[in-house]
Design a protein around this motif. Structure first.
Motif, PDB file in Angstrom:
ATOM      1  N   MET A  96     -11.230  -4.506   0.820  1.00 29.83           N
ATOM      2  CA  MET A  96     -10.567  -5.639   0.946  1.00 29.83           C
ATOM      3  C   MET A  96      -9.382  -5.472   0.401  1.00 29.83           C
ATOM      4  O   MET A  96      -8.117  -6.200   0.790  1.00 29.83           O
ATOM      5  CB  MET A  96     -11.231  -6.966   0.553  1.00 29.83           C
ATOM      6  N   ASN A  97      -9.025  -5.145  -1.016  1.00 34.42           N
ATOM      7  CA  ASN A  97      -7.991  -4.940  -1.716  1.00 34.42           C
ATOM      8  C   ASN A  97      -6.899  -3.972  -1.228  1.00 34.42           C
ATOM      9  O   ASN A  97      -5.739  -4.393  -0.854  1.00 34.42           O
ATOM     10  CB  ASN A  97      -8.255  -4.523  -3.091  1.00 34.42           C
ATOM     11  N   ARG A  98      -7.353  -3.043  -0.323  1.00 38.59           N
ATOM     12  CA  ARG A  98      -6.566  -2.140   0.206  1.00 38.59           C
ATOM     13  C   ARG A  98      -6.097  -2.677   1.556  1.00 38.59           C
ATOM     14  O   ARG A  98      -4.953  -2.623   1.778  1.00 38.59           O
ATOM     15  CB  ARG A  98      -7.179  -0.821   0.489  1.00 38.59           C
ATOM     16  N   LEU A  99      -6.982  -3.558   2.044  1.00 40.50           N
ATOM     17  CA  LEU A  99      -6.592  -4.057   3.481  1.00 40.50           C
ATOM     18  C   LEU A  99      -5.518  -5.068   3.311  1.00 40.50           C
ATOM     19  O   LEU A  99      -4.418  -5.214   3.662  1.00 40.50           O
ATOM     20  CB  LEU A  99      -7.607  -4.799   4.064  1.00 40.50           C
ATOM     21  N   LEU A 100      -5.708  -5.767   2.173  1.00 41.85           N
ATOM     22  CA  LEU A 100      -4.879  -7.064   1.727  1.00 41.85           C
ATOM     23  C   LEU A 100      -3.485  -6.333   1.505  1.00 41.85           C
ATOM     24  O   LEU A 100      -2.363  -6.761   1.790  1.00 41.85           O
ATOM     25  CB  LEU A 100      -5.302  -7.863   0.500  1.00 41.85           C
ATOM     26  N   SER A 101      -3.320  -5.320   0.466  1.00 37.90           N
ATOM     27  CA  SER A 101      -2.057  -4.576   0.080  1.00 37.90           C
ATOM     28  C   SER A 101      -1.361  -4.190   1.280  1.00 37.90           C
ATOM     29  O   SER A 101      -0.322  -4.110   1.324  1.00 37.90           O
ATOM     30  CB  SER A 101      -2.455  -3.488  -0.853  1.00 37.90           C
ATOM     31  N   LYS A 102      -2.144  -3.615   2.320  1.00 40.38           N
ATOM     32  CA  LYS A 102      -1.626  -2.851   3.416  1.00 40.38           C
ATOM     33  C   LYS A 102      -1.036  -4.116   4.208  1.00 40.38           C
ATOM     34  O   LYS A 102       0.345  -3.850   4.613  1.00 40.38           O
ATOM     35  CB  LYS A 102      -2.622  -2.449   4.430  1.00 40.38           C
ATOM     36  N   VAL A 103      -1.434  -5.366   4.368  1.00 39.81           N
ATOM     37  CA  VAL A 103      -0.847  -6.552   5.003  1.00 39.81           C
ATOM     38  C   VAL A 103       0.303  -6.750   4.087  1.00 39.81           C
ATOM     39  O   VAL A 103       1.421  -7.073   4.716  1.00 39.81           O
ATOM     40  CB  VAL A 103      -1.887  -7.583   5.286  1.00 39.81           C
ATOM     41  N   LEU A 104       0.205  -6.977   3.073  1.00 39.25           N
ATOM     42  CA  LEU A 104       1.321  -7.577   2.312  1.00 39.25           C
ATOM     43  C   LEU A 104       2.630  -6.434   2.326  1.00 39.25           C
ATOM     44  O   LEU A 104       3.795  -7.013   2.350  1.00 39.25           O
ATOM     45  CB  LEU A 104       1.022  -7.633   0.702  1.00 39.25           C
ATOM     46  N   LYS A 105       2.311  -5.121   2.245  1.00 36.71           N
ATOM     47  CA  LYS A 105       3.371  -4.252   2.426  1.00 36.71           C
ATOM     48  C   LYS A 105       4.108  -4.263   3.690  1.00 36.71           C
ATOM     49  O   LYS A 105       5.411  -4.139   3.852  1.00 36.71           O
ATOM     50  CB  LYS A 105       2.666  -2.839   2.466  1.00 36.71           C
ATOM     51  N   GLN A 106       3.410  -4.800   4.993  1.00 31.74           N
ATOM     52  CA  GLN A 106       3.868  -4.963   6.246  1.00 31.74           C
ATOM     53  C   GLN A 106       4.654  -6.064   6.101  1.00 31.74           C
ATOM     54  O   GLN A 106       5.849  -6.076   6.855  1.00 31.74           O
ATOM     55  CB  GLN A 106       2.705  -5.224   6.967  1.00 31.74           C
ATOM     56  N   GLN A 107       4.496  -7.067   5.258  1.00 25.56           N
ATOM     57  CA  GLN A 107       5.424  -8.300   5.348  1.00 25.56           C
ATOM     58  C   GLN A 107       6.779  -8.163   4.276  1.00 25.56           C
ATOM     59  O   GLN A 107       7.452  -9.123   4.012  1.00 25.56           O
ATOM     60  CB  GLN A 107       4.579  -9.469   5.022  1.00 25.56           C
ATOM     61  N   GLU A 108       6.923  -6.979   3.512  1.00 22.48           N
ATOM     62  CA  GLU A 108       7.951  -6.838   2.630  1.00 22.48           C
ATOM     63  C   GLU A 108       9.295  -7.065   3.188  1.00 22.48           C
ATOM     64  O   GLU A 108      10.063  -7.608   2.787  1.00 22.48           O
ATOM     65  CB  GLU A 108       7.758  -5.237   1.702  1.00 22.48           C
ATOM     66  N   PRO A 109       9.604  -6.659   4.336  1.00 24.74           N
ATOM     67  CA  PRO A 109      10.832  -6.836   4.869  1.00 24.74           C
ATOM     68  C   PRO A 109      11.171  -8.378   5.009  1.00 24.74           C
ATOM     69  O   PRO A 109      12.268  -8.925   4.672  1.00 24.74           O
ATOM     70  CB  PRO A 109      10.910  -6.095   6.187  1.00 24.74           C
TER      71      PRO A 109
END
Length: 272
Positions: free
Chosen positions: A126-139
């Motif tokens: 879940m940490n990795r999944l959440l980090s992935k989603v947060l990375k997608q929203q960086e722009p």
């Protein structure tokens, strides 16, 4: 002797009457509980029937509409690249292209809303999944100058979930929080383990929600956005509940808006 007999008879009568009333109340309570359970089951069947109907319609619409939408988009994209178009015509083409993308997004969201939950065979980090989603929203975070405060949970990451659906849930929530935050605002996310529950929280400092919005936030097709579909939070609630969890929403001047997803520990697995 007669008086004793009368007293015993009266005591017996009142005792039986009291027992009878207690039994009646208990029976009424059981009937009421059973009726509520049947009504809840009936509502669940109706909801699943509606979802199945929407799913069939969405599948047909997606199949029938995506091909012509793709053709329209391809043609308009080619037209947009033409050097002979004036600025006004470029703007009109861009407007139509935006509407094509919106229709395609609506089809995708409808399909996501009715897609059944399928738990993964392997635990999902879940940490990795959440980090992935947060990375997608960086722009989007950078575009609005949003400060992100994130607290992870390295001891409670592995869960048997529908990874695709949970990814979409987290994406919807984080995107909504960013869009609801003022320029230069702050969004907070956290993942933690409390007792027998795994908890994800997301907060934003936007304007507090009204009572009407709070009461209808999870209704399908209810939205306050001019071009929203109203399926985002409805999808969140359905997916979380089908994982055995629950969703709570709080909003006031002190905290902004906080949405909490709570999953039972039976869904979660200890870290390997």
């Amino acid at each position: 002797m007669l008086l004793t007999y009368v007293l015993i008879t009266l005591l017996g009568y009142y005792a039986m009457r009291r027992i009878g009333r207690t039994y009646e109340r208990r029976l009424e309570s059981q009937v009421r509980d059973r009726t509520q359970a049947l009504e809840a089951a009936h509502e669940e069947v109706l909801l699943k029937t509606r979802l199945a109907t929407i799913g069939q319609m969405a599948s047909v619409l997606t199949h029938e509409m995506r091909n012509p939408l793709a053709s329209i988009k391809l043609a308009l994209s080619g037209l947009r690249g033409s050097a002979s178009l004036e600025d006004r015509e470029h703007r009109r083409v861009d407007l139509v292209l935006g509407e094509v993308d919106r229709l395609d997004g609506l089809l995708s969201e409808t399909l996501d809303y009715v897609r059944p939950v399928r738990l993964s065979a392997k635990p999902v980090d879940m940490n990795r999944l959440l980090s992935k989603v947060l990375k997608q929203q960086e722009p989007l975070l950078g575009e609005k100058g949003i400060l992100l405060k994130h607290e992870g949970c390295s001891e409670c990451t592995a869960m048997r979930v529908d990874e695709t659906q949970i990814h979409q849930v987290l994406l919807n929530l984080i995107k909504n929080a960013i869009e609801a935050s003022p320029q230069g605002g702050e969004v907070g996310t956290s993942l933690r383990h409390e007792g027998n529950e795994l908890i994800f929280e997301i907060t934003n400092g936007g304007e507090p929600l009204s009572e009407e919005v709070m009461g209808r936030a999870f209704e399908p097709f209810f939205t306050t956005k001019p071009k929203g579909t109203g399926l985002g939070l409805g999808l969140v609630k359905r997916v979380v509940e089908e994982h055995g969890g629950r969703v709570t929403l709080a909003s006031n001047v002190g905290i902004g808006t906080r949405l909490t997803l709570t999953f039972p520990f039976r869904t979660a697995l200890t870290k390997r």
